[in-house]
Every structure is written in C-alpha cells, then in structure tokens.
Write a protein that holds these residues in place. Sequence first.
Motif, PDB file in Angstrom:
ATOM      1  N   SER A 163       0.806  -1.180  -0.021  1.00 39.81           N
ATOM      2  CA  SER A 163       0.006   0.002   0.049  1.00 39.81           C
ATOM      3  C   SER A 163       0.789   1.249  -0.029  1.00 39.81           C
ATOM      4  CB  SER A 163      -0.768   0.124   1.174  1.00 39.81           C
ATOM      5  OG  SER A 163      -0.243  -0.237   2.318  1.00 39.81           O
ATOM      6  N   THR A 164       2.007   1.389   0.237  1.00 39.23           N
ATOM      7  CA  THR A 164       2.969   2.255   0.499  1.00 39.23           C
ATOM      8  C   THR A 164       4.186   2.192  -0.311  1.00 39.23           C
ATOM      9  OG1 THR A 164       4.054   1.411   2.457  1.00 39.23           O
ATOM     10  CG2 THR A 164       2.198   2.906   2.805  1.00 39.23           C
ATOM     11  N   GLU A 165       4.699   0.863  -0.689  1.00 38.60           N
ATOM     12  CA  GLU A 165       5.880   0.745  -1.434  1.00 38.60           C
ATOM     13  C   GLU A 165       5.718   0.393  -2.954  1.00 38.60           C
ATOM     14  OE1 GLU A 165       8.520  -1.960   0.353  1.00 38.60           O
ATOM     15  OE2 GLU A 165       7.688  -1.269   2.421  1.00 38.60           O
ATOM     16  N   LEU A 166       4.432   0.229  -3.461  1.00 40.27           N
ATOM     17  CA  LEU A 166       4.235  -0.088  -4.882  1.00 40.27           C
ATOM     18  C   LEU A 166       3.686   1.111  -5.584  1.00 40.27           C
ATOM     19  CD1 LEU A 166       3.211  -3.608  -4.791  1.00 40.27           C
ATOM     20  CD2 LEU A 166       5.280  -2.785  -5.518  1.00 40.27           C
ATOM     21  N   PRO A 167       3.864   1.279  -6.547  1.00 37.49           N
ATOM     22  CA  PRO A 167       3.149   2.590  -7.372  1.00 37.49           C
ATOM     23  C   PRO A 167       1.515   2.154  -7.573  1.00 37.49           C
ATOM     24  CG  PRO A 167       4.599   1.458  -8.958  1.00 37.49           C
ATOM     25  CD  PRO A 167       4.744   0.815  -7.536  1.00 37.49           C
ATOM     26  N   GLU A 168       1.068   3.141  -7.714  1.00 35.52           N
ATOM     27  CA  GLU A 168      -0.445   3.047  -8.140  1.00 35.52           C
ATOM     28  C   GLU A 168      -1.035   1.876  -9.183  1.00 35.52           C
ATOM     29  OE1 GLU A 168      -4.613   3.044  -8.043  1.00 35.52           O
ATOM     30  OE2 GLU A 168      -3.421   3.750  -6.558  1.00 35.52           O
ATOM     31  N   VAL A 169      -0.002   2.106 -10.209  1.00 31.06           N
ATOM     32  CA  VAL A 169      -0.297   1.197 -11.435  1.00 31.06           C
ATOM     33  C   VAL A 169      -0.188  -0.310 -10.931  1.00 31.06           C
ATOM     34  CG1 VAL A 169       1.924   1.125 -12.242  1.00 31.06           C
ATOM     35  CG2 VAL A 169      -0.121   0.700 -13.883  1.00 31.06           C
ATOM     36  N   THR A 170       0.659  -0.465 -10.071  1.00 31.21           N
ATOM     37  CA  THR A 170       1.051  -1.886  -9.784  1.00 31.21           C
ATOM     38  C   THR A 170      -0.229  -2.254  -8.588  1.00 31.21           C
ATOM     39  OG1 THR A 170       3.317  -1.836 -10.051  1.00 31.21           O
ATOM     40  CG2 THR A 170       2.456  -3.726  -8.908  1.00 31.21           C
ATOM     41  N   ARG A 171      -0.414  -1.511  -7.963  1.00 29.90           N
ATOM     42  CA  ARG A 171      -1.367  -1.770  -6.760  1.00 29.90           C
ATOM     43  C   ARG A 171      -2.875  -1.927  -7.475  1.00 29.90           C
ATOM     44  NH1 ARG A 171       0.694   2.811  -4.052  1.00 29.90           N
ATOM     45  NH2 ARG A 171      -1.532   3.765  -4.482  1.00 29.90           N
ATOM     46  N   SER A 172      -3.156  -1.110  -8.438  1.00 30.04           N
ATOM     47  CA  SER A 172      -4.404  -1.421  -9.094  1.00 30.04           C
ATOM     48  C   SER A 172      -4.637  -2.805  -9.723  1.00 30.04           C
ATOM     49  CB  SER A 172      -4.591  -0.551 -10.344  1.00 30.04           C
ATOM     50  OG  SER A 172      -3.502  -0.666 -11.356  1.00 30.04           O
ATOM     51  N   LYS A 173      -3.761  -3.558  -9.919  1.00 31.80           N
ATOM     52  CA  LYS A 173      -3.759  -4.914 -10.522  1.00 31.80           C
ATOM     53  C   LYS A 173      -3.613  -6.092  -9.360  1.00 31.80           C
ATOM     54  CE  LYS A 173      -1.238  -3.648 -14.828  1.00 31.80           C
ATOM     55  NZ  LYS A 173      -0.400  -4.023 -15.718  1.00 31.80           N
ATOM     56  N   LEU A 174      -3.255  -5.719  -8.104  1.00 32.58           N
ATOM     57  CA  LEU A 174      -3.114  -6.772  -7.232  1.00 32.58           C
ATOM     58  C   LEU A 174      -4.570  -7.336  -6.839  1.00 32.58           C
ATOM     59  CD1 LEU A 174      -0.754  -4.980  -4.534  1.00 32.58           C
ATOM     60  CD2 LEU A 174      -0.115  -6.722  -6.393  1.00 32.58           C
ATOM     61  N   VAL A 175      -4.347  -8.628  -6.639  1.00 31.56           N
ATOM     62  CA  VAL A 175      -5.568  -9.596  -6.102  1.00 31.56           C
ATOM     63  C   VAL A 175      -5.273 -10.167  -4.743  1.00 31.56           C
ATOM     64  CG1 VAL A 175      -7.280 -11.143  -6.619  1.00 31.56           C
ATOM     65  CG2 VAL A 175      -6.249  -9.831  -8.469  1.00 31.56           C
ATOM     66  N   ALA A 176      -6.231  -9.873  -3.709  1.00 34.31           N
ATOM     67  CA  ALA A 176      -6.122 -10.504  -2.493  1.00 34.31           C
ATOM     68  C   ALA A 176      -7.015 -12.147  -2.783  1.00 34.31           C
ATOM     69  CB  ALA A 176      -6.575  -9.579  -1.373  1.00 34.31           C
ATOM     70  N   PHE A 177      -6.399 -13.116  -2.179  1.00 40.00           N
ATOM     71  CA  PHE A 177      -7.195 -14.262  -2.339  1.00 40.00           C
ATOM     72  C   PHE A 177      -7.509 -15.035  -1.058  1.00 40.00           C
ATOM     73  CE2 PHE A 177      -7.003 -19.143  -2.442  1.00 40.00           C
ATOM     74  CZ  PHE A 177      -7.920 -19.274  -3.573  1.00 40.00           C
ATOM     75  N   GLY A 178      -8.861 -15.641  -1.011  1.00 41.17           N
ATOM     76  CA  GLY A 178      -9.315 -16.033   0.076  1.00 41.17           C
ATOM     77  C   GLY A 178     -10.356 -17.164  -0.225  1.00 41.17           C
ATOM     78  N   SER A 179     -11.206 -17.607   0.650  1.00 37.96           N
ATOM     79  CA  SER A 179     -12.176 -18.503   0.454  1.00 37.96           C
ATOM     80  C   SER A 179     -13.535 -17.832   0.885  1.00 37.96           C
ATOM     81  CB  SER A 179     -11.861 -19.792   1.230  1.00 37.96           C
ATOM     82  OG  SER A 179     -11.995 -19.538   2.555  1.00 37.96           O
ATOM     83  N   THR A 180     -14.672 -18.593   0.624  1.00 39.19           N
ATOM     84  CA  THR A 180     -15.956 -18.257   0.894  1.00 39.19           C
ATOM     85  C   THR A 180     -16.017 -18.359   2.448  1.00 39.19           C
ATOM     86  OG1 THR A 180     -16.795 -20.631   0.726  1.00 39.19           O
ATOM     87  CG2 THR A 180     -16.968 -19.206  -1.182  1.00 39.19           C
ATOM     88  N   ARG A 181     -16.933 -17.706   3.183  1.00 40.06           N
ATOM     89  CA  ARG A 181     -17.224 -17.885   4.517  1.00 40.06           C
ATOM     90  C   ARG A 181     -17.163 -19.173   5.080  1.00 40.06           C
ATOM     91  NH1 ARG A 181     -22.165 -19.226   5.506  1.00 40.06           N
ATOM     92  NH2 ARG A 181     -24.080 -18.610   4.636  1.00 40.06           N
TER      93      ARG A 181
END
Length: 673
Positions: A163-181
């Motif tokens: 959130s602070t070390e990557l530029p905006e263009v890279t952050r816009s491509k990031l995906v967080a992965f998880g599971s259903t509840r």
Amino acid sequence: MDSTLLKDLRLSILILLGLVTTSVCGFVVSPSTVVASVPRSSASIYLRSLSTRLAADRKDIAETASISAPIDSAPVDPAPIDELIADAFESSSPMDIGGIVGPENVIVYDTSLRDGTQGESVSISSTDKLKIASLLCSFGVDYIEAGWPGSNPKDKEFFERASTELPEVTRSKLVAFGSTRRRSVPASEDGQIQSLLDSGTPTVCIVAKGHAWQVTEILRATKDENLDMIRDSVGHICANGRRVFVDLEHFFDGYEHDSNYALDCCRAAVEAGARCLVLCDTNGGSMPWQIEQATSAVVDEFGGHFGVSVGVHTHNDCGMAVANSVVACRAGAGLVQGTVNGIGERTGNANLCTVVPSLALHVDSKMTCRPQLSRLTQLSRTVSEVMNRNPDTAAPFVGASAFAHKGGLHVAAMQRHKDSYQHIDPKLVGNEMRVLISELSGRQNILKKIRDAGFIQADDDHSWNDRAAAILNRVKQLESIGYTFEGADASVHLMVLHATKGYCSPFKVLDYNALVFDSDIDSASRVLKKAQQKKPPATSRATLKIRTVTTPEDKEYDGNGITYMDRLEVSDGSGPIDALSKCFLKALKPSHPYLSNVELTDYKVRILDPNTATGAATRVMIEFRDRHEDTSWSTVSVDRNVVSASLNALLDGYEYALIEQASECMLCDDFFD
C-alpha cells in the motif's frame, strides 16, 4: 460511483428498451441478438448481479460523503437516468460493456505469488514478492494474485507494505485471495472475509467448491449450504465496493459428476455480483476434450454478454496444464490463470511463459502484455533468480535449450533457412538460437561457432573448412573419453580460438602444486570440532607460477610496448581447488583487474567410470558469472586427477573472461626465450 457500474446500468437499460446497437469486442450486434444468444434466465441473472453491485456502490458513495465531505456540502446523488442513457457507450473498452471472450481477447492473471508458492522448495520473502509484483506489472500482466492475507503473517505484511511501497499502477492490479465464509458464520462476521477487505486491493478472488461430492464429503456441508456460502460471500465483498472473481475449485471434475450442480454454483456467484467465473482443474486430471466441453457450456450460459468473464485455472499433474489452458481459451474463456515458469503445488500450474506466447503467436489472441513479449525470457529468468531457483533449460520458449540445435543435419538445414527446425523466431520472446557441439555434430555446427566468433566474414570463405573438420574430430575424440560440450560453450569457443593462427592465451601456467593437510583424521571428531569453530582452518596450500602480460598499471611495465612477467604466488584454502583458485586470482589480478568482476556460481564433479574406484576419470564443469555485465559462461575438463580437471576448467573460464576484455595482443610461444 464506479465507472464500470455506470456502464453496466446504461447497458442494461438500453438492452431492455431495445434502443441501441451494442458493440462487443469489435463486433456489432443488436440488443435482440444479445438477449437471444443466451438463455432467457441470464438476463435476469445479470440484472440481479447489477442491482447488487449498484446498491453496494450507492452505499460506498454515501459512506464516503459522510466521512470526507465538508459539513455544509450538498448530498451526493446518483446520476439521473437520462444522463446514464446519454453516456451509455462512452467507453470502447470491452470490460465496460461485457465480459471478455476468448480466444480473440484474453486477460492474463498471474498467481505465482500465491498458488506458485505452494510448490515444493518454493519460499519467498515479502521483499521478493514486491520485486516480482513490479516485474509482472511492467511486463503487462493484467491481474497479480499476491497472496492470502488471512492465512499467514507474510502475506499480511506484503499487502501492508504494498500500500505504500508499490506505485498505483501496480497496486491497481493486485488481487487478494481467500475463500468463502465458514458454513455457520455470516460473511459480515467472518474474520477471513474481513482480512480480504482489509488488504485494500480493488479485486478479490475467493475459492468456492464447484463439485457436489467435495461439498458433502470434504466440506461436510449440504449443497444448498454451499450455494448460500457463495452468495453471501460474494455479495458481502461486492457490497464493500470490490470486484470479485470466484475460483470454482474442482469444477471440471464436478461437471463430470453433476453438471447441473456445477452450473448452479456458477449461477449463485453471478447472481451475487461476481465478475469472473474461474473454472479450476484442481487435481490436474482433466483431458483437453473435457475442458473444452465444460468451458463451452459455462461460456454459453454466462460468459461475455452481461459483464461476466469465464476464466480457467489448470494444474499439470497429467502434463496437460498448458494444453488445457489454450483449449479453454479457444472454447471462450477470456481469462487464463497460471504462474511464471509453471511453479506450483505438486507438479505445478499452467506455465504462463508457455501459455502466453502460444496464445499470442499461434492463436493470435490480443493481450495487454503482447507488446512486451520480447521480454518474456528475461522475465522468466529474473523471477527464477529472485526465487533462488535454477531455470529450466528445457522450458518451451524461454529455456536455454528451447532453440538449441545439436544434430548436424538440422544445423545444415538451419543455415539454409532459419525456419527449417524452429516454430518461431526466438527473438520474438527474447531468446536466441544456439548451436550445440557434441559427437552428433556435423561440420556446419563448428562453422556456425566460427561465424559467431567473427572469423568467417563472407559466405564464400572456405578457408576454415579443413580446420572445422579437425575441430569436429577433436570434439568427438574428447567426448569419447567423457567430455561434454553441450553446456560448455566457453570451452568450445576457446577450442576455435586455439585453432586460429596467431592466437595465444593471455597467460600461461608454468607449474603448480597443491598440498593437503589436517590435524585430525578421525571423521566424527573432526566434524564436531570444526562445527564449534567460527572459521574453519585452512586444510590446503597451493603454489602457482604463472606468466602473463604486464599493463601500464604494473610496476614492472617498462613503457616500451608489450612485456611479460612471471609471478609466483602461494595461497591457503579449505581444499586444494579453493587454494588453487585463490592463488590463480592473486597472480592474475594485478595485470588483469577485470577478473574482480568474475565469480564462480556453480561447480559440478561427476565420476565417469565408477567401476575403476578411486582411479576413475572425473568430469568437472564450472559456471562463471560477470557481475558487472550479468553474463555467464561454462567450461569443462576431464582428468583422472580431480585437481587437474578442476584447474583446467578454472583456467579456461578465466581465459574466456579475459579474451573479451583484452586490450593488448596475446602472448605467442615464439615471444618467449
């Protein structure tokens, strides 16, 4: 309001009113055609999905206004309906008016930083993840699945630093992965779901069961409970203003088992607002024809028309991951998941370094990263370097052997036309064609090496034919006693140079000796004592006498042209090879400071005839690297004395380094007394 939601609402209004003609991915179709081309239920599914996302966006606007707007500011109202209609097709991006449909258009989704790290011996730090994320972004990857923030501290740290070390263009491509509840906990109260929202990524991908048997026997839930978990999880994340992709785990096996339920899982995700249905071959056992059939069914039902894309995620347990990914895209999947170099659990994931160029060059798919294709080999090798893994030399497209030619007939044909034995120009993916030297080589293999060295300037120059034949005979003789030149290009290059009239080495070893000594020969106690010492004592001493040219930097230089001098040096080391290497550099660096840039990166010893016991012939291969130029080369030597074999390989490696940097004429035998 999210621009995507605006476009989706405008599209739905126009489709329902039948007022305009819709352009999807460059093709013009009427609203009636769009609606008629999918099952009647899909339109209502899309509108329910749109309603969910729009309600979430209204909520987000209201919350933002109440937090950040001045006290005396007017309330933020949604745009009037007439403005929505007027601007309905303001953007020409396919994502604004519908899902992506392959193979014409394909989204590239990388999961190296999440699924890739589940491979055996793959472990990377948060700092390395940040480096790789930047590399993937610069290459043009559309989505970068960076980890599971709710599963381990390392991934949580990554998203905090991103959130602070990557530029905006890279952050816009990031995906967080998880599971259903969890089965018994609402999504709004599920801590793992909350960690996905806390990651701050604009896109979230959650895994859901797409196989009825997996639901009842592994998840131990009812089929309806699983559908509720999908709806609730997707709906809650959408309501918090995030784009949601759903990985339908075991989907292809589930489709074979119960196709109706597998499609029900897709429907639940779409109704709740999911933007992409990713069909997973989780166990890696599906065949291409099964992938094609199931993908086509999902694309026909949900894909491309109402803001929903269909994706594919394959594993390589049957060696089919790349083939299945390409087949799925040909069946309409508009998103392909995979990893750089195919790393991943068990036998790995689909290798994006193979999938991407296959789609771009053989299927002619349009991809964001296609203009960067010539950087693919560099990406592959840099990621391997950051992950501290040895590159796969046999990897398609990017491997060092991908465009290597060994057979004499093949090389002769390649001299006539470059396409005779390769499917593409290696430069398209940033690789290069190589000619290997072995006992299977023909004279053309040697002549190609000579041309590369710059000794043959014209096609009609036949002066090297006899020498090429002599070099080839020498290669075959040496390989018969254990040499192998396929991975030792530097040794081959030196062989060509030494066959050139007037060439001499920049140095000459006059004599050497190596002593081995120790104070305790009992293996058990010696290991224990040495383990207790901070710095192991030297166990070898080498003496080396060498003759080399002098340079203006040498105090022995007389200023009257080229002179030479003999140096005698002594060094200690942890073994005879280590002592000789230190001694050698100690003698040469004063005249050749460039060698300070050279390091040994690999040292391999192989016994060739173990039946002769301690008298066996030994093959030594050494890999060198120039830290300044970031280039590498390898040398080989064979001898029944492992010290001599190692020293010869060392000398060849350093000689190869110096001939590229030499500014003076080399020494010739008749120069000496």
